[in-house]
Design a protein around this motif. Structure first.
Motif, short mmCIF file in Angstrom:
data_model
loop_
_atom_site.label_atom_id
_atom_site.label_comp_id
_atom_site.label_asym_id
_atom_site.label_seq_id
_atom_site.Cartn_x
_atom_site.Cartn_y
_atom_site.Cartn_z
N VAL A 95 0.85 -1.19 0.00
CA VAL A 95 0.00 0.00 0.00
C VAL A 95 0.88 1.24 0.00
CG1 VAL A 95 -1.94 -1.12 1.16
CG2 VAL A 95 -0.18 0.00 2.53
N LYS A 96 0.29 2.35 -0.42
CA LYS A 96 1.08 3.58 -0.50
C LYS A 96 0.18 4.79 -0.35
CE LYS A 96 4.19 5.73 -3.88
NZ LYS A 96 4.80 5.51 -5.22
N LEU A 97 0.51 5.70 0.55
CA LEU A 97 -0.09 7.02 0.64
C LEU A 97 0.97 7.96 0.08
CD1 LEU A 97 -1.65 7.06 4.22
CD2 LEU A 97 -2.88 7.17 2.07
N THR A 98 0.60 8.80 -0.89
CA THR A 98 1.60 9.60 -1.58
C THR A 98 1.07 10.94 -2.05
OG1 THR A 98 3.18 9.60 -3.43
CG2 THR A 98 1.09 8.47 -3.79
N SER A 99 1.98 11.87 -2.24
CA SER A 99 1.63 13.14 -2.88
C SER A 99 2.46 13.31 -4.15
CB SER A 99 1.87 14.32 -1.93
OG SER A 99 3.23 14.41 -1.59
N ASP A 100 3.08 12.22 -4.61
CA ASP A 100 3.93 12.24 -5.80
C ASP A 100 3.16 12.50 -7.09
OD1 ASP A 100 6.16 11.76 -4.29
OD2 ASP A 100 6.26 9.63 -4.73
N ASP A 101 1.91 12.05 -7.16
CA ASP A 101 1.14 12.16 -8.39
C ASP A 101 0.41 13.50 -8.44
OD1 ASP A 101 0.02 11.45 -10.82
OD2 ASP A 101 -1.58 10.28 -9.91
N GLY B 259 -1.58 -13.43 -8.68
CA GLY B 259 -0.89 -14.70 -8.84
C GLY B 259 -0.31 -14.79 -10.24
N GLY B 260 0.71 -14.05 -10.52
CA GLY B 260 1.31 -14.04 -11.85
C GLY B 260 1.18 -12.70 -12.54
N SER B 261 0.23 -11.89 -12.13
CA SER B 261 0.09 -10.54 -12.67
C SER B 261 -0.39 -9.63 -11.54
CB SER B 261 -0.89 -10.50 -13.84
OG SER B 261 -2.20 -10.81 -13.40
N GLY B 262 -0.32 -8.33 -11.77
CA GLY B 262 -0.71 -7.40 -10.73
C GLY B 262 -1.37 -6.16 -11.31
N GLN B 263 -1.91 -5.33 -10.42
CA GLN B 263 -2.60 -4.13 -10.84
C GLN B 263 -2.71 -3.20 -9.63
OE1 GLN B 263 -6.54 -5.01 -12.36
NE2 GLN B 263 -6.47 -3.29 -13.78
N GLY B 264 -2.79 -1.89 -9.89
CA GLY B 264 -2.96 -0.93 -8.82
C GLY B 264 -4.41 -0.47 -8.73
N PHE B 265 -4.88 -0.22 -7.51
CA PHE B 265 -6.22 0.32 -7.26
C PHE B 265 -6.05 1.60 -6.47
CE2 PHE B 265 -9.80 0.72 -4.23
CZ PHE B 265 -10.84 0.88 -5.14
N GLY B 266 -6.55 2.69 -6.98
CA GLY B 266 -6.45 3.97 -6.27
C GLY B 266 -6.15 5.09 -7.23
N GLY B 267 -5.40 6.07 -6.74
CA GLY B 267 -5.02 7.20 -7.56
C GLY B 267 -6.02 8.35 -7.55
N TYR B 268 -7.10 8.21 -6.79
CA TYR B 268 -8.07 9.29 -6.68
C TYR B 268 -7.46 10.43 -5.88
CZ TYR B 268 -11.62 6.11 -8.40
OH TYR B 268 -12.35 5.25 -9.18
N SER B 269 -7.77 11.65 -6.25
CA SER B 269 -7.33 12.82 -5.50
C SER B 269 -8.11 12.85 -4.19
CB SER B 269 -7.59 14.09 -6.30
OG SER B 269 -7.27 15.21 -5.51
N LEU B 270 -7.41 12.61 -3.07
CA LEU B 270 -8.07 12.53 -1.77
C LEU B 270 -7.98 13.83 -0.99
CD1 LEU B 270 -6.87 8.98 -0.67
CD2 LEU B 270 -8.98 9.62 -1.84
N TYR B 271 -7.02 14.68 -1.36
CA TYR B 271 -6.87 15.96 -0.68
C TYR B 271 -6.07 16.88 -1.57
CZ TYR B 271 -5.42 19.51 2.67
OH TYR B 271 -5.19 20.70 3.30
N LEU B 272 -6.55 18.12 -1.70
CA LEU B 272 -5.83 19.13 -2.46
C LEU B 272 -5.21 20.13 -1.48
CD1 LEU B 272 -8.42 19.90 -5.29
CD2 LEU B 272 -6.39 18.46 -5.43
N PRO B 273 -3.88 20.28 -1.50
CA PRO B 273 -3.22 21.23 -0.60
C PRO B 273 -3.66 22.67 -0.89
CG PRO B 273 -1.63 19.76 -1.63
CD PRO B 273 -2.95 19.53 -2.30
N LYS B 274 -3.28 23.58 -0.01
CA LYS B 274 -3.65 24.99 -0.12
C LYS B 274 -3.21 25.62 -1.43
CE LYS B 274 -3.94 25.99 4.76
NZ LYS B 274 -3.48 26.81 5.86
N SER B 275 -2.17 25.08 -2.07
CA SER B 275 -1.68 25.63 -3.33
C SER B 275 -2.66 25.40 -4.49
CB SER B 275 -0.31 25.05 -3.67
OG SER B 275 -0.39 23.64 -3.80
N PHE B 276 -3.65 24.52 -4.31
CA PHE B 276 -4.65 24.25 -5.35
C PHE B 276 -5.82 25.22 -5.20
CE2 PHE B 276 -2.22 20.46 -5.53
CZ PHE B 276 -2.46 19.87 -6.76
N THR B 277 -6.36 25.69 -6.31
CA THR B 277 -7.48 26.64 -6.26
C THR B 277 -8.75 26.02 -5.68
OG1 THR B 277 -8.08 26.14 -8.55
CG2 THR B 277 -6.64 28.03 -8.19
#
Length: 114
Positions: A12-18, A31-49
């Motif tokens: 799992v990963k909590l990130t602000s990299d994206d 089991g042989g392949s993988g995939q990511g679930f997530g990537g939704y914008s969960l919080y916009l810092p003050k620098s975002f309008t």
């Protein structure tokens, strides 16, 4: 066409990299392949309008933990869940036994996060 299959949460990963906003990811192993679930914008810092103090972060994190049956984010790796989606993306994750599904797109559609 969406299919349902089992997956093990590998990490799992909590990130602000994206794009500089808070997002959370579950990395799944089929089991042989993988995939990511997530990537939704969960919080916009003050620098975002569109910055607001409340947002979908708590709901997203809570539902991921609830579906996996854990009470701590760090205990997600190793848990088995069900996944509904296809190669283009994951629509929802579900509890391995209970009929409990988390579909972020449906949960957040039309929600006012401010």
């Amino acid at each position: 066409m969406n299919e349902t299959k089992n997956a093990v949460i590998e990490s799992v990963k909590l990130t602000s990299d994206d794009h500089g906003c808070l997002s959370a990811w579950l990395f799944l192993d089929y089991g042989g392949s993988g995939q990511g679930f997530g990537g939704y914008s969960l919080y916009l810092p003050k620098s975002f309008t569109h910055h607001k103090m409340n947002g979908p972060a708590g709901h997203f994190i809570w539902r991921c933990m609830e579906v996996a049956g854990v009470t701590e984010w760090s205990k997600l790796p190793g848990k088995t869940i069900r996944v509904r989606g296809d190669r283009g993306g994951i629509e929802a994750i579900g509890h391995i036994v209970k009929d409990d599904w988390f579909c972020p797109r449906a949960d957040f559609e039309g929600a006012d996060h401010g």
